[in-house]
Design a protein around this motif. Sequence first.
Motif, PDB file in Angstrom:
ATOM      1  N   ASP A 137      -1.353  15.072   8.424  1.00 36.95           N
ATOM      2  CA  ASP A 137      -0.626  16.198   8.912  1.00 36.95           C
ATOM      3  C   ASP A 137       0.440  15.668  10.082  1.00 36.95           C
ATOM      4  OD1 ASP A 137      -0.360  18.512  11.066  1.00 36.95           O
ATOM      5  OD2 ASP A 137      -1.017  19.289   8.985  1.00 36.95           O
ATOM      6  N   PRO A 157       5.875  17.861  19.518  1.00 35.23           N
ATOM      7  CA  PRO A 157       5.447  19.148  19.351  1.00 35.23           C
ATOM      8  C   PRO A 157       6.451  20.192  18.163  1.00 35.23           C
ATOM      9  CG  PRO A 157       5.617  18.488  21.579  1.00 35.23           C
ATOM     10  CD  PRO A 157       5.936  17.599  20.825  1.00 35.23           C
ATOM     11  N   ALA A 192       0.627  17.000  12.981  1.00 35.24           N
ATOM     12  CA  ALA A 192       0.170  17.288  14.479  1.00 35.24           C
ATOM     13  C   ALA A 192      -0.202  16.294  15.058  1.00 35.24           C
ATOM     14  CB  ALA A 192      -0.943  18.395  14.222  1.00 35.24           C
ATOM     15  N   PRO A 193      -0.917  15.221  14.574  1.00 29.30           N
ATOM     16  CA  PRO A 193      -1.759  14.017  15.286  1.00 29.30           C
ATOM     17  C   PRO A 193      -0.423  13.153  15.808  1.00 29.30           C
ATOM     18  CG  PRO A 193      -3.087  14.311  13.376  1.00 29.30           C
ATOM     19  CD  PRO A 193      -1.927  15.271  13.111  1.00 29.30           C
ATOM     20  N   ARG A 211       7.974  19.281  12.156  1.00 26.68           N
ATOM     21  CA  ARG A 211       7.284  20.035  11.144  1.00 26.68           C
ATOM     22  C   ARG A 211       7.205  19.399  10.050  1.00 26.68           C
ATOM     23  NH1 ARG A 211      10.170  26.067  11.066  1.00 26.68           N
ATOM     24  NH2 ARG A 211       9.252  26.876  13.015  1.00 26.68           N
ATOM     25  N   GLY A 227       1.952  14.049  17.625  1.00 32.32           N
ATOM     26  CA  GLY A 227       2.217  14.266  18.898  1.00 32.32           C
ATOM     27  C   GLY A 227       3.562  14.856  19.220  1.00 32.32           C
TER      28      GLY A 227
END
Length: 368
Positions: free
Chosen positions: A249, A256, A251-252, A259, A254
């Motif tokens: 993903d 923000p 997300a990790p 996408r 970092g």
Amino acid sequence: MPSPPLFLVQFFSFSVTDGYKVVFVRRSPLVLVSVSHTQQSEQEIAQELLYVYYQIVSLVTGTQLHHFFQQRASYDLRQLLSGSERITDKLLDSMDVDPSFLLGAVRCLPMAASLRDSAMYCLQQAKAKSLVFSILMSNNQLVTLVRKKDQYLHPIDLHLLFNLVTSSSSFREGEAWTPICLPKFNASGFFHAHISYLSHKPELCLLMVSTDREDFFTVSDCKRKIVERLEKKGVWAPLMEALRNQFYDVAPIGIPELRHFLYKSKSSGLLTSPAMVAPYDTDQERKRLVELYQYLHGRAHCSARPLITIYHMGAHENILAWVTEAFELYVGFSPLGTKSSAVSGVSRLLRWIRKEEDRLFILSSPTY
């Protein structure tokens, strides 16, 4: 696997009413035609037609194809390709949703470098005189590959091998032995591919390409040795765990506003990208994003005016595209972000990719 050059396709096209495009590609003795309503550039459509041409050659060889039309110019090619429609249909469907075809790169399954090296070693130790390539794949992703010295597989040939495997459920049962031509490696004759699923859940398929059509039992014995070594060396269990967690993903990382992204390493011809999660968790949104990548790729590689960087602002996401001699990158950000934050985000993403390079890509290609 060396990075291939961009497709150099000779084609001509014209537009008709209601936004339809008609594209012709001449690859003697065939003329391939596409009539489409898409944002893709004519060159991208021509590239897809070229894939179809190579798919045909993979089934009959270039030598046989020319022979039939030299004997009779009006020969109906459908006779020769009867029964293979599902393979071409699968290829066309894949090109609609998988950007690896767009970038001419093979998707590499992320994995700890030490685990990948151990799996490579197990393939490397099971060798036969006729073996040219041994390949582990999972869900159209390359796990690892071992090759004969001085022999290389072009991404197009790997795509065709993957498409062959995934186009029929019959390969999931037992061991298959099937002829295939690898048109970028040698378009004049057939190899024979030994196809066997070592695991179904998670999916792991072993492909071994041989030059000898009579060598099934020898290659099958290589498969047995590979499975034994994977278990004996303690590779099997961690490999299964890696396959169960093969999609990462954003997300990790970092960042923000990040996408999604596509990153092609030109030195290896390999591609990495994260899972398409929300807001790309529906078929409609995934298709829309791929079409946007296609549009920006067409802009970047426009023969009349190629672009190194593009910043596209849209209602759903902003995308920064960047093409260099070392890599090709398309990065999607929140539509609420700014160009400066996107540039900063790309710099951070490139640092993360460099840090994770040995997990995301195959950095060496061992030989038998």
